[in-house]
Motif scaffolding. Structure first.
Motif, PDB file in Angstrom:
ATOM      1  N   LEU A  89       9.338  65.807  52.234  1.00 34.78           N
ATOM      2  CA  LEU A  89      10.340  65.072  51.453  1.00 34.78           C
ATOM      3  C   LEU A  89      11.214  65.945  50.549  1.00 34.78           C
ATOM      4  O   LEU A  89      12.437  65.815  50.570  1.00 34.78           O
ATOM      5  N   GLU A  93      15.267  66.171  50.956  1.00 34.43           N
ATOM      6  CA  GLU A  93      16.214  65.867  49.880  1.00 34.43           C
ATOM      7  C   GLU A  93      17.250  66.972  49.754  1.00 34.43           C
ATOM      8  O   GLU A  93      18.439  66.717  49.575  1.00 34.43           O
ATOM      9  N   GLU A 117      10.225  59.350  58.326  1.00 36.71           N
ATOM     10  CA  GLU A 117      10.981  59.366  57.064  1.00 36.71           C
ATOM     11  C   GLU A 117      12.450  59.467  57.387  1.00 36.71           C
ATOM     12  O   GLU A 117      12.838  60.052  58.413  1.00 36.71           O
ATOM     13  N   ARG A 118      13.264  58.884  56.527  1.00 35.57           N
ATOM     14  CA  ARG A 118      14.704  58.930  56.705  1.00 35.57           C
ATOM     15  C   ARG A 118      15.348  58.814  55.333  1.00 35.57           C
ATOM     16  O   ARG A 118      15.034  57.904  54.567  1.00 35.57           O
ATOM     17  N   LEU A 119      16.213  59.750  55.009  1.00 30.12           N
ATOM     18  CA  LEU A 119      17.002  59.643  53.786  1.00 30.12           C
ATOM     19  C   LEU A 119      18.413  59.273  54.205  1.00 30.12           C
ATOM     20  O   LEU A 119      19.025  59.958  55.027  1.00 30.12           O
ATOM     21  N   SER A 121      22.522  58.092  53.985  1.00 30.15           N
ATOM     22  CA  SER A 121      23.714  58.766  53.496  1.00 30.15           C
ATOM     23  C   SER A 121      24.697  57.716  53.011  1.00 30.15           C
ATOM     24  O   SER A 121      24.639  56.560  53.400  1.00 30.15           O
TER      25      SER A 121
END
Lengths: 270, 270
Positions: A89, A93, A117-119, A121
């Motif tokens: 993570l 980030e 996991e996916r952050l 946009s």
């Protein structure tokens, strides 16, 4: 004792019930659950009741059923994936802050890419990745990276199957795919323009465990017309190395000390 | 049919098995699993076998059993918590970047605080929060914020129980706790020096849903001797407002558009 007349285990039927829920169907009535699972009404009612008693399912004030908090808790608490995700993570980030497009972490599971996991946009872009969502191996940059670094026997079995052609750039022919996998291993990344949706390109790099086996793929999804995509690769590579190091540190530390981002990215940008 | 001679449902026994795993016991033999659950050996073997068939458990090369990726996937995919977590994560990243200490998101579940997300910190500090971990309500800043904004009937029932005194600053007396909860509501945050471990202080603020009911507590854990702790509060409050707004937007958007951090923090720092 645990099996129905059809020979299906109770656990198998519970899996059918739980599988009926997803992000587009987060809650439903018991009757709808019966329709979606194809289970007999009485079986559905009895199992839902047992699952409610254990709080694996929860009932909303309106009567609809949804996945219980306790199920997430039980599945997460002992999950080995939590360690991988926690190690990754901080580096994800960093990638997301620099690249400013969706950053994902995917693993190979049951011959598909499972995104753990996916952050997200802020920018508008066609991106079909979802946390706990699956996509085909041969039509995603993450999948191709994972396949490229899998054991040869696994690759052979995978390539022996018929593969769906999603867009004009999806490779489905075994010989062409083999050449492409060799290229990915040599270059150290996969960059796939529009192999699953024409509007987006995925760029992915491998994340290795401390034992040098492939553990995950780190990826960004960028617009297809973005010509500087190759410039994303060093950032991803540095982050992937950082995750590998954090996985090794976490293993040596014998505990749950937070994995430290080792400022790998700064080295790239200086 | 689904019940054993003792009247316990199969699902109840499966919960016992899955509950035996945690971050300190991520993998174990079937025999050890039997000992930890107290279930008969034959029952344990049969259920583990069914769970392996459905990939809810997985077997390691050495023979030990661990929680399967599929269990995490099923529990996560339809979970309503994923939406809360996704809405909160960008704001949590901002808080962590500014405060540089562990940032957590906790919910009230079965009379305990359940931490559904945690961003770690590089600094060394005593912090016992873990993802999917639980802590007592009356001995954490998150728990006190969640309790302070819970319905009166829930508060009454909670305060009627005997409460453990973990350190000299843990409040356990109902009248004192009631006064403290009123203060938390009035000030908008809870700052608890060393109520569960003497070395650390927690600061927490409430996160409300679009319907103005409490959804979660956003918290940072800072060293107890850090005297500028109150300076952390505005950052937390702004982030909590951002999460609430993102939850409202996510609900209106009817889809899985990423929740946007609305740059709430910049307003505070300018």
């Amino acid at each position: 004792m645990a099996n129905s007349a059809s020979g299906e285990s109770i656990i198998g039927r519970v899996v059918k019930i739980v599988s009926a829920f997803d992000d587009r169907h987060p809650a439903m009535s018991v009757a709808e659950l019966g329709r979606r699972t194809g289970l007999p009404v009485t079986t559905t009612y009895r199992l839902v009741n047992d699952l409610l008693l254990e709080r694996l399912l929860e009932r909303e004030p309106g009567g609809d059923i949804h996945i219980g908090t306790r199920m997430w808790e039980l599945a997460s608490r002992g999950s080995k994936m939590l360690g991988l995700r926690e190690a990754a993570l901080p580096f994800m980030e960093d990638v997301q802050a620099v690249v400013q497009h969706s950053t994902t972490l995917g693993i190979l599971d049951s011959d598909e890419v499972l995104y753990i996991e996916r952050l997200g946009s802020d920018r508008t872009i066609v991106d079909i990745t979802k946390i706990a969502g699956r996509l085909p191996v041969h039509a995603t940059s993450s999948g191709l990276v994972l396949l490229a670094h899998s054991p040869a026997a696994y690759q052979d079995a995978f390539l022996a199957r018929p593969l769906t052609k999603f867009t004009e750039t999806t490779l489905t022919e075994p010989a062409a795919l083999r050449r492409h996998l060799a290229e990915i291993r040599q270059r150290g990344f996969a960059a796939m323009p529009g192999v699953i949706v024409p509007e987006s390109s995925g760029i992915a790099v491998p994340v290795f465990g401390p034992d040098n086996t492939i553990r995950a793929a780190l990826s960004v999804v960028v617009p297809r017309n973005e010509e500087n995509a190759p410039a994303r690769v060093p950032v991803l590579m540095a982050a992937a190395r950082g995750i590998s190091r954090a996985l090794g540190l976490a293993r040596r530390a014998e505990g749950d000390a937070p994995a430290k981002p080792l400022k790998a990215l700064f080295a790239v940008h200086r």
